[in-house]
Motif scaffolding. Structure first.
Motif, PDB file in Angstrom:
ATOM      1  N   ALA A 188       1.676  -0.639   4.025  1.00 44.30           N
ATOM      2  CA  ALA A 188       1.732  -0.537   5.484  1.00 44.30           C
ATOM      3  C   ALA A 188       0.499   0.164   6.024  1.00 44.30           C
ATOM      4  O   ALA A 188      -0.052  -0.230   7.057  1.00 44.30           O
ATOM      5  CB  ALA A 188       3.003   0.199   5.902  1.00 44.30           C
ATOM      6  N   ALA A 189       0.041   1.209   5.326  1.00 43.69           N
ATOM      7  CA  ALA A 189      -1.158   1.929   5.763  1.00 43.69           C
ATOM      8  C   ALA A 189      -2.421   1.075   5.609  1.00 43.69           C
ATOM      9  O   ALA A 189      -3.345   1.170   6.416  1.00 43.69           O
ATOM     10  CB  ALA A 189      -1.303   3.226   4.965  1.00 43.69           C
ATOM     11  N   LEU A 190      -2.459   0.232   4.580  1.00 45.19           N
ATOM     12  CA  LEU A 190      -3.638  -0.607   4.351  1.00 45.19           C
ATOM     13  C   LEU A 190      -3.759  -1.734   5.374  1.00 45.19           C
ATOM     14  O   LEU A 190      -4.842  -2.002   5.898  1.00 45.19           O
ATOM     15  CB  LEU A 190      -3.572  -1.214   2.948  1.00 45.19           C
ATOM     16  CG  LEU A 190      -4.129  -0.402   1.782  1.00 45.19           C
ATOM     17  CD1 LEU A 190      -3.823  -1.110   0.470  1.00 45.19           C
ATOM     18  CD2 LEU A 190      -5.631  -0.185   1.939  1.00 45.19           C
ATOM     19  N   TRP A 191      -2.637  -2.395   5.677  1.00 43.93           N
ATOM     20  CA  TRP A 191      -2.675  -3.629   6.449  1.00 43.93           C
ATOM     21  C   TRP A 191      -2.150  -3.507   7.871  1.00 43.93           C
ATOM     22  O   TRP A 191      -2.378  -4.400   8.686  1.00 43.93           O
ATOM     23  CB  TRP A 191      -1.867  -4.709   5.730  1.00 43.93           C
ATOM     24  CG  TRP A 191      -2.468  -5.171   4.447  1.00 43.93           C
ATOM     25  CD1 TRP A 191      -2.231  -4.655   3.206  1.00 43.93           C
ATOM     26  CD2 TRP A 191      -3.409  -6.228   4.253  1.00 43.93           C
ATOM     27  NE1 TRP A 191      -2.948  -5.330   2.251  1.00 43.93           N
ATOM     28  CE2 TRP A 191      -3.690  -6.304   2.881  1.00 43.93           C
ATOM     29  CE3 TRP A 191      -4.035  -7.136   5.112  1.00 43.93           C
ATOM     30  CZ2 TRP A 191      -4.562  -7.241   2.341  1.00 43.93           C
ATOM     31  CZ3 TRP A 191      -4.899  -8.073   4.571  1.00 43.93           C
ATOM     32  CH2 TRP A 191      -5.157  -8.121   3.209  1.00 43.93           C
ATOM     33  N   GLY A 192      -1.408  -2.454   8.171  1.00 41.28           N
ATOM     34  CA  GLY A 192      -0.804  -2.323   9.496  1.00 41.28           C
ATOM     35  C   GLY A 192      -1.843  -2.242  10.599  1.00 41.28           C
ATOM     36  O   GLY A 192      -2.884  -1.596  10.450  1.00 41.28           O
ATOM     37  N   PRO A 196      -3.938   4.806  13.621  1.00 39.32           N
ATOM     38  CA  PRO A 196      -5.096   5.728  13.677  1.00 39.32           C
ATOM     39  C   PRO A 196      -5.598   6.052  12.275  1.00 39.32           C
ATOM     40  O   PRO A 196      -4.795   6.225  11.341  1.00 39.32           O
ATOM     41  CB  PRO A 196      -4.508   6.973  14.360  1.00 39.32           C
ATOM     42  CG  PRO A 196      -3.323   6.471  15.123  1.00 39.32           C
ATOM     43  CD  PRO A 196      -2.756   5.343  14.316  1.00 39.32           C
ATOM     44  N   TRP A 197      -6.910   6.165  12.139  1.00 35.34           N
ATOM     45  CA  TRP A 197      -7.488   6.361  10.807  1.00 35.34           C
ATOM     46  C   TRP A 197      -6.989   7.619  10.099  1.00 35.34           C
ATOM     47  O   TRP A 197      -6.751   7.585   8.878  1.00 35.34           O
ATOM     48  CB  TRP A 197      -9.013   6.345  10.886  1.00 35.34           C
ATOM     49  CG  TRP A 197      -9.549   4.948  10.923  1.00 35.34           C
ATOM     50  CD1 TRP A 197     -10.028   4.258  11.995  1.00 35.34           C
ATOM     51  CD2 TRP A 197      -9.625   4.036   9.814  1.00 35.34           C
ATOM     52  NE1 TRP A 197     -10.395   2.986  11.644  1.00 35.34           N
ATOM     53  CE2 TRP A 197     -10.163   2.821  10.302  1.00 35.34           C
ATOM     54  CE3 TRP A 197      -9.291   4.125   8.462  1.00 35.34           C
ATOM     55  CZ2 TRP A 197     -10.368   1.726   9.481  1.00 35.34           C
ATOM     56  CZ3 TRP A 197      -9.495   3.023   7.637  1.00 35.34           C
ATOM     57  CH2 TRP A 197     -10.033   1.840   8.152  1.00 35.34           C
ATOM     58  N   PRO A 198      -6.816   8.748  10.778  1.00 36.75           N
ATOM     59  CA  PRO A 198      -6.264   9.920  10.068  1.00 36.75           C
ATOM     60  C   PRO A 198      -4.889   9.641   9.468  1.00 36.75           C
ATOM     61  O   PRO A 198      -4.611  10.023   8.326  1.00 36.75           O
ATOM     62  CB  PRO A 198      -6.205  10.996  11.165  1.00 36.75           C
ATOM     63  CG  PRO A 198      -7.257  10.598  12.144  1.00 36.75           C
ATOM     64  CD  PRO A 198      -7.236   9.103  12.152  1.00 36.75           C
TER      65      PRO A 198
END
Length: 423
Positions: A188-192, A196-198
């Protein structure tokens, strides 16, 4: 008395929340329902510390009020459910599962497996579907934050037990399950979109640390394979459409990163070799070690037995639960072989058609494509029909993105999955 007071407090909170939604006209983000459902075991861990009883009651009951509000505020949701072919395909598959009990053995545990899959996968997936169809919002930032919380709870409260030596596990859980859920957070963090980057980087780092601490090989292999496959698929689509020309400006930076990575790997080669060599992941790089791995050999034996059952009853199988008696770890650890042996070619065909329909519905949404393939990959490498519910949850969420043509004379149209009235 304490339990009664807690229940009264929960009812008051839900009642107040319902008033806010109705009176203020709030729009509920379906990401809260999805994040709560898929990363529920972090909440369930704390729930078990203070409240007796089955945590699945909370999983099914907590989002129900929001779902009911969305349902009755938007009558077209009911029509959308009935008109969605994917819902009917999955209903046909589960109906066949029920029929298969007629020829299953008396000691079959098929009912418990199906109920677990419906409770953990189908119901939360339908909850997310309904809320998204009503409000048209699904924030992957919210999902990533739930994943960050789950991974953090696993790293902080996880234990190294004698049952799973050297593998970090939440009390009462299985390290394979912990790895599966943490890697969903990483995907989810890779493709969502619009995270926000942080939040993206913190979630990705925490989730990967959590997953690797379990030393679970199947989920990691499924995570890598699914992400590489979908990345290649979308790069190919960009190449066919000429979109790669715009990426040329980043070619130098990408080459520099690859070069720096190669230099770092060369400098720390000995440390990396020692780190990998001392873990369970060595079997992923050594065929000889894989052939001598007791865990691998035991699963191969179970899979061969499942294949033999399939050969004996190829068309309709032995009935759901017929090849997996109620003995722990006796399932084939491969959901395809399990379905084939217990439901035969007929059940496998119904399952495959429904799954491919869900996958096709999100072909323009890489995050859901990766999650569907990754979660199914886990079920193929080390999973079963009941406890590997994640792919089923994402399959029902994906049905909300089925695109329909404009309906002539109906007074409303649908774009993607969000319907609105003409003015």
């Amino acid at each position: 008395m304490e339990l009664g007071l807690i229940l009264l407090l929960v009812i008051a909170i839900l009642f107040f929340g319902a008033q806010c939604i109705l009176q203020l006209g709030l729009k509920i983000d379906a990401g809260y329902v999805l994040g709560f459902s898929i990363f529920f075991d972090a909440i369930g861990y704390f729930y078990r510390q203070y409240v007796p009883g089955n945590t699945l009651i909370v999983l099914v009951g907590a989002p129900l009020l929001v779902v009911l509000i969305a349902w009755f505020q938007k009558p077209t949701i009911a029509r959308g459910l009935l008109e969605n072919r994917g819902i009917w395909l999955w209903a046909l598959f589960f109906g066949y599962c029920v029929v298969s009990y007629a020829w299953a053995s008396l000691d079959s545990n098929g009912l418990s497996k199906e109920l677990l899959l419906i409770t953990r996968g189908v119901i939360p997936g339908l909850y997310t579907y309904i809320v998204y169809k009503k409000y048209g919002k699904l924030s992957w930032t919210v999902v990533a934050l739930f994943g960050l919380a789950y991974s953090g709870v696993h790293l902080i409260f996880g234990e190294y037990t004698s049952e799973y030596p050297g593998r970090l596990t939440l009390p009462g859980d299985n390290p394979i399950f912990n790895a599966r859920i943490s890697l969903i957070a990483a995907t989810a963090a890779l493709w969502g979109r619009n995270i926000p980057w942080p939040v993206r980087l913190l979630t990705l780092g925490t989730a990967l640390a959590s997953a690797f601490a379990t030393q679970s090989r199947g989920p990691v292999a499924a995570f890598v394979a699914a992400n590489v496959l979908i990345f290649g698929y979308f790069m190919y689509k960009k190449y066919k459409s000429g979109g790669l020309r715009r990426l040329k400006r980043y070619a130098g930076a990408a080459a520099g990163l690859v070069l720096l990575g190669g230099i770092a790997a060369g400098i720390y080669a000995d440390d990396l070799e020692q780190l990998v060599g001392g873990s369970r992941f060595t079997v992923l790089f050594s065929g000889s070690q894989l052939q001598g791995d007791d865990n691998f050999l035991g699963r191969v034996d179970l899979q061969l037995r499942a294949f033999e059952d399939f050969q004996e009853r190829p068309f309709f199988g032995s009935g759901l639960g017929g090849s997996t008696p109620p003995v722990e770890k006796e399932f084939p650890h491969n959901v395809i072989l399990e379905i084939a042996s217990e439901l035969g070619i007929a059940g496998l065909l119904l399952w495959a058609v429904a799954y491919l329909y869900s996958l096709g519905a999100v072909r323009a949404y890489p995050v859901l494509m990766v999650l569907l393939i990754q979660s199914l990959g886990c079920a193929l490498l080390s999973g079963d029909f009941g406890f590997n519910y994640e792919y089923m949850l994402f399959a029902f969420v994906s049905l909300a993105f089925v695109k329909k043509r404009e309906r002539e004379g109906a007074g409303w149209i649908e774009e993607g999955s969000f319907s609105y009235h003409r003015t």
